[in-house]
Design a protein around this motif. Sequence first.
Motif, PDB file in Angstrom:
ATOM      1  N   ILE A 113       0.704  -1.157   0.091  1.00 19.97           N
ATOM      2  CA  ILE A 113       0.014  -0.015  -0.130  1.00 19.97           C
ATOM      3  C   ILE A 113       0.968   1.078   0.044  1.00 19.97           C
ATOM      4  N   LYS A 114       1.027   1.919  -1.122  1.00 17.23           N
ATOM      5  CA  LYS A 114       2.005   2.865  -1.324  1.00 17.23           C
ATOM      6  C   LYS A 114       1.066   4.319  -1.088  1.00 17.23           C
ATOM      7  N   GLY A 115      -0.283   4.372  -1.321  1.00 18.06           N
ATOM      8  CA  GLY A 115      -0.798   5.317  -1.025  1.00 18.06           C
ATOM      9  C   GLY A 115      -2.366   5.232  -1.260  1.00 18.06           C
ATOM     10  N   VAL A 116      -3.152   6.452  -1.048  1.00 17.33           N
ATOM     11  CA  VAL A 116      -4.698   6.120  -1.062  1.00 17.33           C
ATOM     12  C   VAL A 116      -5.322   5.400  -2.550  1.00 17.33           C
ATOM     13  N   GLU A 117      -4.254   5.689  -3.595  1.00 19.68           N
ATOM     14  CA  GLU A 117      -4.725   4.963  -4.919  1.00 19.68           C
ATOM     15  C   GLU A 117      -4.833   3.390  -4.892  1.00 19.68           C
ATOM     16  N   ASP A 118      -4.202   2.734  -3.641  1.00 14.27           N
ATOM     17  CA  ASP A 118      -4.174   1.285  -3.502  1.00 14.27           C
ATOM     18  C   ASP A 118      -5.131   0.901  -2.645  1.00 14.27           C
ATOM     19  N   ILE A 119      -6.042   1.771  -2.104  1.00 16.86           N
ATOM     20  CA  ILE A 119      -6.885   1.490  -1.260  1.00 16.86           C
ATOM     21  C   ILE A 119      -8.016   0.179  -1.517  1.00 16.86           C
ATOM     22  N   HIS A 127      -9.021  12.555   8.408  1.00 15.69           N
ATOM     23  CA  HIS A 127      -9.044  11.793   9.326  1.00 15.69           C
ATOM     24  C   HIS A 127      -9.836  10.421   8.932  1.00 15.69           C
ATOM     25  N   PHE A 128     -10.763  10.677   7.825  1.00 17.66           N
ATOM     26  CA  PHE A 128     -11.401   9.404   7.225  1.00 17.66           C
ATOM     27  C   PHE A 128     -11.486   9.416   5.897  1.00 17.66           C
ATOM     28  N   TYR A 129     -10.791   8.465   5.352  1.00 24.02           N
ATOM     29  CA  TYR A 129     -10.776   8.302   3.893  1.00 24.02           C
ATOM     30  C   TYR A 129     -12.164   7.762   3.261  1.00 24.02           C
ATOM     31  N   PRO A 130     -12.869   8.586   2.535  1.00 22.28           N
ATOM     32  CA  PRO A 130     -14.265   8.318   2.185  1.00 22.28           C
ATOM     33  C   PRO A 130     -14.154   7.575   0.757  1.00 22.28           C
ATOM     34  N   GLU A 131     -14.956   6.804   0.327  1.00 23.92           N
ATOM     35  CA  GLU A 131     -15.197   6.050  -0.602  1.00 23.92           C
ATOM     36  C   GLU A 131     -16.518   6.003  -1.098  1.00 23.92           C
ATOM     37  N   THR A 176     -17.118  -1.483  -6.646  1.00 25.31           N
ATOM     38  CA  THR A 176     -16.138  -0.587  -7.272  1.00 25.31           C
ATOM     39  C   THR A 176     -16.597   0.677  -7.252  1.00 25.31           C
ATOM     40  N   ALA A 177     -15.627   1.587  -7.240  1.00 24.75           N
ATOM     41  CA  ALA A 177     -15.847   2.889  -6.816  1.00 24.75           C
ATOM     42  C   ALA A 177     -16.711   3.747  -8.154  1.00 24.75           C
ATOM     43  N   PRO A 236     -18.327   7.250 -10.108  1.00 22.56           N
ATOM     44  CA  PRO A 236     -17.807   8.430 -10.208  1.00 22.56           C
ATOM     45  C   PRO A 236     -18.515   9.567  -9.263  1.00 22.56           C
ATOM     46  N   ASP A 237     -17.985  10.672  -9.268  1.00 26.69           N
ATOM     47  CA  ASP A 237     -18.477  11.580  -8.489  1.00 26.69           C
ATOM     48  C   ASP A 237     -20.032  11.933  -8.768  1.00 26.69           C
ATOM     49  N   GLY A 238     -20.635  12.337  -7.735  1.00 24.18           N
ATOM     50  CA  GLY A 238     -22.172  12.702  -8.207  1.00 24.18           C
ATOM     51  C   GLY A 238     -23.102  11.434  -8.405  1.00 24.18           C
ATOM     52  N   VAL A 239     -22.478  10.272  -8.473  1.00 23.57           N
ATOM     53  CA  VAL A 239     -23.413   9.068  -8.539  1.00 23.57           C
ATOM     54  C   VAL A 239     -23.333   8.604  -7.041  1.00 23.57           C
ATOM     55  N   VAL A 240     -24.819   8.142  -6.748  1.00 22.05           N
ATOM     56  CA  VAL A 240     -25.043   7.561  -5.471  1.00 22.05           C
ATOM     57  C   VAL A 240     -24.268   6.128  -5.090  1.00 22.05           C
ATOM     58  N   GLY A 241     -23.794   5.879  -4.299  1.00 25.21           N
ATOM     59  CA  GLY A 241     -23.064   4.562  -3.933  1.00 25.21           C
ATOM     60  C   GLY A 241     -22.889   4.422  -2.274  1.00 25.21           C
ATOM     61  N   GLU A 242     -22.511   3.474  -1.971  1.00 28.64           N
ATOM     62  CA  GLU A 242     -22.348   2.938  -0.337  1.00 28.64           C
ATOM     63  C   GLU A 242     -21.119   3.764   0.097  1.00 28.64           C
ATOM     64  N   LEU A 243     -21.298   4.472   1.191  1.00 29.52           N
ATOM     65  CA  LEU A 243     -20.454   5.246   1.600  1.00 29.52           C
ATOM     66  C   LEU A 243     -19.282   4.237   2.668  1.00 29.52           C
ATOM     67  N   VAL A 244     -18.124   4.455   2.208  1.00 30.46           N
ATOM     68  CA  VAL A 244     -17.042   3.164   2.765  1.00 30.46           C
ATOM     69  C   VAL A 244     -15.971   4.107   3.514  1.00 30.46           C
ATOM     70  N   PHE A 245     -15.663   4.300   4.716  1.00 30.94           N
ATOM     71  CA  PHE A 245     -14.623   4.964   5.466  1.00 30.94           C
ATOM     72  C   PHE A 245     -13.405   4.147   5.803  1.00 30.94           C
ATOM     73  N   THR A 246     -12.555   4.759   5.697  1.00 29.19           N
ATOM     74  CA  THR A 246     -11.073   3.947   6.136  1.00 29.19           C
ATOM     75  C   THR A 246     -10.511   5.051   7.240  1.00 29.19           C
ATOM     76  N   HIS A 247     -10.265   4.822   8.458  1.00 27.56           N
ATOM     77  CA  HIS A 247      -9.496   5.432   9.456  1.00 27.56           C
ATOM     78  C   HIS A 247      -8.130   5.992   9.070  1.00 27.56           C
ATOM     79  N   LEU A 248      -7.842   7.068   9.236  1.00 34.14           N
ATOM     80  CA  LEU A 248      -6.473   7.441   8.919  1.00 34.14           C
ATOM     81  C   LEU A 248      -5.547   7.940  10.197  1.00 34.14           C
TER      82      LEU A 248
END
Length: 432
Positions: free
Chosen positions: A51-57, A260-264, A272-273, A275-287
């Motif tokens: 895991i090098k960064g948030v792109e690997d979430i 503090h909380f990385y949202p997806e 899978t993610a 795009p912005d503006g499209v409704v999805g399930e919120l998923v949070f990762t503690h930072l």
Amino acid sequence: MIWNEPRECMGRDEMHHLQSCRLQSVVKKVYHNVPFYRTKMQALGLEPDDIKGVEDIAKLPFTTKQDLRDSYPFGLAATPASEFVRVHASSGTTGKPTAVPHSRKDLEMFAECVARALCCTGATKNDVIQVSYGYGLFTGGLGLHDGATKLGATVIPASGGNTRNQLTLLQDFGSTVLACTPSYALFLSEALAEAGIDSAKLPLRIGVFGAEPWTAEMREKIETGLQIKAYDIYGLSEVMGPGMSDSCEARNGLHIAEDHFYPEALDPDTLTAVPDGVVGELVFTHLTKEAMPLLRYRTRDLSSLHHEACACGRTNVRMDRVKGRSDDMLIIRGVNVFPSQVESVLLEIPEAKPHYMIIVDREGTLDTLEIQVEIGERYFSDEMAQLSTLKNKIKHALDNALRVSVIVSLVEHKTIQRSEGKAKRVIDRRKL
Ligand code: DLL
């Protein structure tokens, strides 16, 4: 005023860098300290250094409420229990609750996020904040309390319930900010009117409402009833509590404390993610969480994310108001129905009150959807014909909006139970 300008107005690249560094350290921490995550990561063939960064979430495993229940109370903790300074628990109605420990630093982060959220609404140290969320294991009361204290405002720790006393406190202490659930705010506005108190004469100016889904129409109703500006505050106890995000004065969604909380936002079926503006399930990762950091916690809350700049100057990503929970969604004869749709329709009908109950049942193999609607006192009539016209009008509006035929039952003013905390709107008899 912006509480923490360096963090809340951070450039996107800088934020990305901060989140990536924090994610790397949180992943290392849980890998080495939490057997649950180590096992899950090993099963995926993942090492912390992958895991090098948030792109690997997306490589990381998910965490669900069931995982928290299975490890109840503290199986997912990443620190010894001696580091815990407080424990909160979720208000789950079924099965075992979920317990969430906090270290001293976690509580400081919690208060910081709530102070940011309060600032987002325009509250300052000069305000008198009446905290009418329940105090206790629920995070609403103590969460708002600590954040308002950090802001330097005067806190009135009213807790939920005892409506008469709430009205007295509003008047005697001159509360300028009210924090409670939107359903309780509506109830308080009715109680004020009934007590003959003119809300325009009270110093109350801001509402900080959350802990349950509510519509834009409900916001208008509360704003008119209490003569205030109402803001949406969001959060969940498993991740922190209130203050994970809050709407700002631009009223353009809720800014997430994403340092503090990385949202997806993920497609709930494919995970899978979207795009912005499209409704999805919120998923949070503690930072930054110490006591029990979670990777990719699935909230079941449905919303969309927006990264473009906001008029208020904050750059933190925004989420839309929560549309509902994927597990609140009713499937009636194959059609998806959200309680919030019912609320929107009823608020457009002047004769109907926004107090309603949705009762789902099954006759033979067919689902039935009954909506009990409270009618304003002055619209209740002895004339069957009048009531029948009103009933048809409401049925027509609901049928059209929900795309499913409903049974409307009109009930008298104050028949539907008022809630002092989270409102219960649905009875699903199919499961009984
Ligand atoms: O309700 C924390 C909270 C307290 C938030 C006070 C805001 C104000 P839980 O009891 O764990 O925590 O419930 C979390 O409530 O997953 C959402 O489904 C719902 N929820 C919370 N805030 C909002 C909101 C608190 N503003 C669950 N809009 C979450 C819609 C909300 N739903």
